[in-house]
Design an enzyme around this catalytic site. Structure first.
Site, short mmCIF file in Angstrom:
data_model
loop_
_atom_site.label_atom_id
_atom_site.label_comp_id
_atom_site.label_asym_id
_atom_site.label_seq_id
_atom_site.Cartn_x
_atom_site.Cartn_y
_atom_site.Cartn_z
N ARG A 29 3.28 7.44 11.28
CA ARG A 29 2.76 6.90 12.73
C ARG A 29 2.75 8.01 13.31
NH1 ARG A 29 1.39 3.40 9.89
NH2 ARG A 29 1.68 1.28 10.29
N GLN B 285 -5.26 3.76 18.26
CA GLN B 285 -6.52 3.33 17.20
C GLN B 285 -7.30 2.22 17.77
OE1 GLN B 285 -4.13 4.97 13.36
NE2 GLN B 285 -4.39 2.87 13.49
N ASN C 252 0.90 -1.12 0.04
CA ASN C 252 0.13 0.06 -0.01
C ASN C 252 0.81 1.28 0.12
OD1 ASN C 252 0.67 -0.06 2.58
ND2 ASN C 252 -1.23 -0.68 3.54
N HIS D 166 -7.66 6.10 9.88
CA HIS D 166 -6.38 5.22 9.36
C HIS D 166 -6.75 4.70 8.00
CE1 HIS D 166 -2.63 3.14 10.06
NE2 HIS D 166 -2.61 3.28 9.06
P1 NDP Z 1 10.04 1.67 3.33
O1 NDP Z 1 10.76 0.71 4.24
O2 NDP Z 1 10.31 1.77 2.06
O3 NDP Z 1 10.71 3.16 3.66
C1 NDP Z 1 10.98 3.51 5.01
C2 NDP Z 1 12.17 4.57 4.67
O4 NDP Z 1 12.24 5.04 6.06
C3 NDP Z 1 13.47 4.03 4.51
O5 NDP Z 1 14.02 4.48 3.36
C4 NDP Z 1 14.27 4.11 5.92
O6 NDP Z 1 15.65 4.34 5.56
C5 NDP Z 1 13.71 5.47 6.24
N1 NDP Z 1 14.05 5.58 7.60
C6 NDP Z 1 13.93 4.78 8.70
N2 NDP Z 1 14.31 5.55 9.93
C7 NDP Z 1 14.60 6.72 9.41
C8 NDP Z 1 15.30 7.98 10.38
N3 NDP Z 1 15.43 7.56 11.59
N4 NDP Z 1 15.33 8.98 9.53
C9 NDP Z 1 15.07 8.94 8.21
N5 NDP Z 1 14.61 7.99 7.36
C10 NDP Z 1 14.42 6.71 8.10
O7 NDP Z 1 8.69 1.71 3.69
P2 NDP Z 1 7.20 2.70 3.12
O8 NDP Z 1 7.86 3.82 2.45
O9 NDP Z 1 6.72 1.50 2.45
O10 NDP Z 1 6.64 2.89 4.48
C11 NDP Z 1 6.96 3.79 5.59
C12 NDP Z 1 6.09 3.97 6.67
O11 NDP Z 1 4.99 4.34 6.28
C13 NDP Z 1 5.83 2.56 7.44
O12 NDP Z 1 6.87 1.99 8.10
C14 NDP Z 1 4.58 2.81 8.17
O13 NDP Z 1 4.81 3.16 9.10
C15 NDP Z 1 4.00 3.99 7.22
N6 NDP Z 1 2.68 3.37 6.34
C16 NDP Z 1 1.39 3.94 6.70
C17 NDP Z 1 0.50 3.55 6.17
C18 NDP Z 1 -0.90 4.05 6.08
O14 NDP Z 1 -2.01 3.26 5.75
N7 NDP Z 1 -1.02 5.24 6.80
C19 NDP Z 1 0.42 2.41 5.12
C20 NDP Z 1 1.98 2.01 4.76
C21 NDP Z 1 2.95 2.49 5.50
P3 NDP Z 1 16.66 2.98 5.10
O15 NDP Z 1 15.76 1.88 4.62
O16 NDP Z 1 17.54 3.74 4.05
O17 NDP Z 1 17.16 2.93 6.30
#
Ligand code: NDP
Length: 387
Positions: free
Chosen positions: A285, A314, A147, A333
């Site tokens: 989140r 939630q 998603n 959400h």
């Molecule tokens: P990804 O794993 O593709 O991306 C997460 C990114 O966050 C990665 O690039 C990671 O860096 C980066 N990251 C982690 N920690 C940090 C930090 N401290 N500072 C800066 N960047 C950081 O996941 P998605 O993009 O698919 O999803 C991201 C988040 O969105 C999910 O974890 C979830 O919490 C939320 N989400 C919300 C939804 C909703 O319905 N509202 C649905 C789906 C997701 P790297 O990997 O380079 O270390």
């Protein structure tokens, strides 16, 4: 034989749908970047149907029962004596969705000696205490990418609606009003603004790509830097961390997982360094932001708007201050649970269960915790309290 305990949100108030607004879903060939769509051996549901609520059962019942397993589906997840608490002690697998999270705390994990697999039917496994899952040898898996684009679309929608002040204008129509001055006195164009994302993973990068045609200046911060050709293609400015980035931005979008590094990131101190009248969109989140600091910043004008679809806890209680704070564009959400997304995460959940039940490896990109440590996507993007 396994007992699978699945926690899903309630059916629609008027009952499970008998017809839908559209006749089907567009066919996708894969995810951006080449990851393949979920590929279970079969599915027992109609893509485009409501699968994420209790009666939808993620389309899993026939598949599990034909193999002799037990499926328990409930929405009753909180409070003493909940169905979730009653059914947990002999469950082998728990499935939960971030939209209606069954919080797998350390206490609950201690009361689930048989539990071996916790599946997130979606993305974001912060409702599971990952340190405790590691300690108990529980595998945690999510349907990576299912998603991400759904959320990116929602984030872009929220940026536009906050900056243009869409929701109050729509409300004026519903109320029978027509005072143009009232309705434009907080309305701006996005064009020319500086927009930054905290994290440029699957969602963050998709938000950047979708915003590029709006002729904005794009910024990002992430733990790992994007390839130089992507930075150049999108004209991105990289910043070492959120503190370095936010003072430059008119709009900030949060797209990082919730883990110890990001918890409470947007507190009074960080928000005070943002431009006066900046907009903050958080579809990642809720606990990445300090709840009351957001309310204060909207009330004193430091933030011109806040939107998102993520809350804590939630479901959000009726008196949650984000329901009534000024200039917000919150939704429940929902962003990652469109009917389109549901078809993908139901198929991905089935793929994970097929692998686990057959004793074959779960796709590396779906793993968050495995073998007593962060693994796969989890090892890349998450941290624990000890790491
Ligand atoms: P990804 O794993 O593709 O991306 C997460 C990114 O966050 C990665 O690039 C990671 O860096 C980066 N990251 C982690 N920690 C940090 C930090 N401290 N500072 C800066 N960047 C950081 O996941 P998605 O993009 O698919 O999803 C991201 C988040 O969105 C999910 O974890 C979830 O919490 C939320 N989400 C919300 C939804 C909703 O319905 N509202 C649905 C789906 C997701 P790297 O990997 O380079 O270390």
């Amino acid at each position: 034989m396994a007992k699978v305990l699945c926690v899903l949100y309630d059916d629609p108030i008027d009952g499970y749908p008998t017809s839908y607004a559209r006749d089907g879903l567009p066919e996708l060939s894969g995810y951006p970047g080449g990851q393949t769509l979920p590929s279970p051996k079969g599915i027992d549901f109609t893509p485009g149907n409501l699968l994420g609520s209790v009666s939808g059962e993620l389309g899993l019942r026939r598949f599990l029962e034909e193999r002799g397993h037990t499926l328990v589906v409930t929405s009753d997840k909180d409070g003493d004596g909940s169905v979730f608490d009653r059914e947990l002690p002999d469950a082998d697998v728990v499935i939960s969705q971030p939209f209606w999270p069954a919080y797998l705390t350390a206490e609950r994990l201690a009361r689930a000696p048989k539990l071996k697999l916790a599946v997130t039917a979606g993305i974001g496994s912060d409702h599971v205490d990952l340190d405790a899952a590691i300690a108990h040898g529980v595998t945690v898996a999510e349907v990576t990418y299912c998603n991400s684009i759904s959320v990116a679309e929602h984030a872009v929608m929220m940026i536009l609606s906050l900056v243009r002040d869409y929701l109050p204008a729509h409300q004026a129509v519903l109320d029978g009003g027509w005072n143009i001055a009232d309705r434009v006195s907080r309305s701006y164009d996005v064009e020319g603004m500086h927009v930054g994302t905290v994290a440029a993973g699957r969602i963050g990068l998709a938000v950047l790509r979708r915003l590029k045609p709006f002729d904005v200046h794009l910024h990002y911060t992430d733990r790992h830097r994007l390839p130089a050709e992507v930075e150049e293609e999108l004209g991105l400015t990289f910043h070492a961390d959120a503190a370095a980035m936010v003072p430059h931005c008119d709009v900030v979008t949060v797209n990082a997982p919730l883990h110890p590094e990001t918890e409470g990131l947007f507190d009074d101190r960080l928000i005070a360094t943002m431009k006066r009248g900046a907009y903050l969109v958080n579809t990642a989140r809720a606990r990445i932001a300090d709840r009351d600091a957001i309310v204060r910043a909207l009330e004193n004008g430091q933030l011109a708007g806040y939107a998102g679809d993520v809350w804590y806890p939630q479901p959000a209680p009726a008196d949650h201050p984000w329901r009534s704070m000024p200039h917000h564009g919150m939704t429940p959400h929902i962003s990652g649970s469109s009917l389109s997304a549901q078809a993908r995460y139901a198929a991905g959940t089935r793929e994970i269960l097929e692998s686990w039940l057959d004793g074959t490896p779960i796709r590396e990109e779906y793993l968050i915790v495995d073998g007593g440590a962060l693994a796969g996507a989890g090892a890349h993007s998450y941290s624990t309290r000890t790491r």
